[in-house]
Design a protein around this motif. Structure first.
Motif, PDB file in Angstrom:
ATOM      1  N   LYS A  58     -13.518  10.579  -7.059  1.00  0.00           N
ATOM      2  CA  LYS A  58     -13.231  12.495  -7.305  1.00  0.00           C
ATOM      3  C   LYS A  58     -11.678  12.587  -7.242  1.00  0.00           C
ATOM      4  N   ALA A  59     -11.517  12.335  -6.375  1.00  0.00           N
ATOM      5  CA  ALA A  59      -9.697  11.937  -5.928  1.00  0.00           C
ATOM      6  C   ALA A  59      -8.682  11.290  -6.870  1.00  0.00           C
ATOM      7  N   TYR A  60      -9.688  10.879  -7.463  1.00  0.00           N
ATOM      8  CA  TYR A  60      -8.022   9.779  -7.531  1.00  0.00           C
ATOM      9  C   TYR A  60      -9.022   8.834  -8.957  1.00  0.00           C
ATOM     10  N   VAL A  61      -7.796   7.652  -9.889  1.00  0.00           N
ATOM     11  CA  VAL A  61      -7.950   6.708  -9.903  1.00  0.00           C
ATOM     12  C   VAL A  61      -8.150   5.272  -9.161  1.00  0.00           C
ATOM     13  N   SER A  62      -9.181   4.153  -9.215  1.00  0.00           N
ATOM     14  CA  SER A  62      -8.567   3.397  -8.144  1.00  0.00           C
ATOM     15  C   SER A  62      -8.206   2.140  -9.113  1.00  0.00           C
ATOM     16  N   PHE A  63      -7.411   1.285  -8.666  1.00  0.00           N
ATOM     17  CA  PHE A  63      -6.608  -0.083  -9.408  1.00  0.00           C
ATOM     18  C   PHE A  63      -7.154  -0.670  -8.245  1.00  0.00           C
ATOM     19  N   TYR A  64      -8.156  -1.753  -8.592  1.00  0.00           N
ATOM     20  CA  TYR A  64      -8.305  -3.249  -7.216  1.00  0.00           C
ATOM     21  C   TYR A  64      -7.494  -4.689  -8.414  1.00  0.00           C
ATOM     22  N   LEU A  65      -7.225  -4.987  -7.399  1.00  0.00           N
ATOM     23  CA  LEU A  65      -6.219  -6.948  -7.859  1.00  0.00           C
ATOM     24  C   LEU A  65      -7.052  -7.223  -6.342  1.00  0.00           C
ATOM     25  N   MET A  66      -7.830  -8.309  -6.945  1.00  0.00           N
ATOM     26  CA  MET A  66      -8.168  -8.971  -5.280  1.00  0.00           C
ATOM     27  C   MET A  66      -7.571 -10.639  -5.284  1.00  0.00           C
ATOM     28  N   SER A  67      -6.246 -10.380  -6.394  1.00  0.00           N
ATOM     29  CA  SER A  67      -5.131 -11.726  -6.185  1.00  0.00           C
ATOM     30  C   SER A  67      -3.965 -11.002  -4.663  1.00  0.00           C
ATOM     31  N   VAL A  68      -3.989 -10.088  -4.658  1.00  0.00           N
ATOM     32  CA  VAL A  68      -3.329  -9.548  -3.760  1.00  0.00           C
ATOM     33  C   VAL A  68      -4.186  -9.494  -2.547  1.00  0.00           C
ATOM     34  N   TYR A  69      -5.222  -9.474  -2.237  1.00  0.00           N
ATOM     35  CA  TYR A  69      -5.824  -9.491  -1.017  1.00  0.00           C
ATOM     36  C   TYR A  69      -5.665 -11.447  -0.603  1.00  0.00           C
ATOM     37  N   ALA A  70      -5.654 -12.299  -1.757  1.00  0.00           N
ATOM     38  CA  ALA A  70      -6.598 -13.287  -1.581  1.00  0.00           C
ATOM     39  C   ALA A  70      -4.567 -14.106  -1.029  1.00  0.00           C
ATOM     40  N   CYS A  71      -4.279 -13.209  -1.469  1.00  0.00           N
ATOM     41  CA  CYS A  71      -2.716 -13.832  -2.062  1.00  0.00           C
ATOM     42  C   CYS A  71      -1.557 -13.179  -0.782  1.00  0.00           C
ATOM     43  N   PRO A  72      -1.435 -12.813   0.029  1.00  0.00           N
ATOM     44  CA  PRO A  72      -0.444 -11.058  -0.028  1.00  0.00           C
ATOM     45  C   PRO A  72       0.405 -11.294   0.621  1.00  0.00           C
ATOM     46  N   ASP A  73       1.357 -12.382  -0.107  1.00  0.00           N
ATOM     47  CA  ASP A  73       2.846 -12.458  -0.583  1.00  0.00           C
ATOM     48  C   ASP A  73       2.944 -11.982  -1.890  1.00  0.00           C
ATOM     49  N   LEU A  74       1.649 -12.213  -3.014  1.00  0.00           N
ATOM     50  CA  LEU A  74       2.210 -11.231  -3.968  1.00  0.00           C
ATOM     51  C   LEU A  74       3.203 -10.115  -3.213  1.00  0.00           C
ATOM     52  N   LEU A  75       2.995  -9.449  -2.504  1.00  0.00           N
ATOM     53  CA  LEU A  75       2.756  -7.955  -2.076  1.00  0.00           C
ATOM     54  C   LEU A  75       4.717  -8.269  -1.932  1.00  0.00           C
ATOM     55  N   LYS A  76       5.020  -9.197  -1.416  1.00  0.00           N
ATOM     56  CA  LYS A  76       6.539  -9.154  -0.659  1.00  0.00           C
ATOM     57  C   LYS A  76       7.868  -8.186  -1.396  1.00  0.00           C
ATOM     58  N   SER A  77       7.716  -8.515  -2.462  1.00  0.00           N
ATOM     59  CA  SER A  77       8.567  -7.905  -3.343  1.00  0.00           C
ATOM     60  C   SER A  77       8.368  -6.609  -3.660  1.00  0.00           C
ATOM     61  N   MET A  78       6.816  -5.959  -3.414  1.00  0.00           N
ATOM     62  CA  MET A  78       6.307  -4.695  -4.225  1.00  0.00           C
ATOM     63  C   MET A  78       7.478  -3.539  -3.184  1.00  0.00           C
ATOM     64  N   SER A  79       7.305  -2.229  -4.324  1.00  0.00           N
ATOM     65  CA  SER A  79       8.348  -1.381  -4.650  1.00  0.00           C
ATOM     66  C   SER A  79       7.772  -0.248  -3.451  1.00  0.00           C
ATOM     67  N   PRO A  80       8.818   0.311  -2.632  1.00  0.00           N
ATOM     68  CA  PRO A  80       7.897   1.543  -1.477  1.00  0.00           C
ATOM     69  C   PRO A  80       6.993   2.695  -2.271  1.00  0.00           C
ATOM     70  N   GLU A  81       7.688   3.068  -3.187  1.00  0.00           N
ATOM     71  CA  GLU A  81       6.292   3.686  -3.971  1.00  0.00           C
ATOM     72  C   GLU A  81       5.072   3.676  -4.251  1.00  0.00           C
ATOM     73  N   LEU A  82       5.454   2.202  -4.850  1.00  0.00           N
ATOM     74  CA  LEU A  82       3.975   0.998  -4.754  1.00  0.00           C
ATOM     75  C   LEU A  82       2.906   1.319  -3.905  1.00  0.00           C
ATOM     76  N   LYS A  83       4.013   1.200  -2.278  1.00  0.00           N
ATOM     77  CA  LYS A  83       2.939   0.795  -1.711  1.00  0.00           C
ATOM     78  C   LYS A  83       1.905   1.980  -0.936  1.00  0.00           C
ATOM     79  N   LYS A  84       2.835   3.312  -1.405  1.00  0.00           N
ATOM     80  CA  LYS A  84       2.488   4.609  -0.692  1.00  0.00           C
ATOM     81  C   LYS A  84       1.064   4.430  -1.600  1.00  0.00           C
TER      82      LYS A  84
END
Length: 140
Positions: A58-84
């Motif tokens: 209702k409020a947004y479209v959600s993108f789910y990516l389970m590999s970032v849950y299983a391997c949080p190291d994938l998020l190390k280079s994530m931009s602050p904009e995407l982190k928000k």
């Protein structure tokens, strides 16, 4: 208030991020508001490992990516904009198409697909899954 008229465009664009992985994975849900893609790896719970999906809410479209849950190291280079845009450990929310962030999600999805097609990594997840289930059955 988000312009819900844009949500179908956001949904369609996010869904295309999964396109390169269709030959090696299985689409288990493909509706107008929900899309789900599983790997072909069967886990200890006898269920396929979920790779990701897109859901129009209702409020947004959600993108789910389970590999970032299983391997949080994938998020190390994530931009602050995407982190928000991140909610929880594997969900990214959007109200409109954002080409820059969608390109970043595309790279993140590619890295996640590499993890989820690596037999060693998958075997490690299976081992962790059985350790986790033993902990739940036998509390200290």
């Amino acid at each position: 208030m988000p312009d819900k008229n844009n949500f179908p465009d956001v949904f369609a664009k996010l869904k295309t991020i999964f396109q390169p992985y269709l030959k090696k994975m299985d689409v288990v849900g493909d509706g107008q508001t929900c899309y789900l893609l599983n790997t072909r790896h069967i886990m200890k719970n006898k269920q396929p490992l979920c790779f990701g999906g897109v859901r129009m809410g209702k409020a947004y479209v959600s993108f789910y990516l389970m590999s970032v849950y299983a391997c949080p190291d994938l998020l190390k280079s994530m931009s602050p904009e995407l982190k928000k845009r991140m909610q929880g450990k594997s969900c990214f929310n959007f109200r409109e198409v954002d080409e820059k962030l969608f390109k970043e999600l595309t790279r993140l999805t590619k890295a996640g697909a590499a993890k989820f097609t690596d037999e060693r990594f998958i075997e490690g997840l299976r081992k962790a899954q059985s350790v986790g289930s033993k902990r739940r059955r036998h509390p200290s």
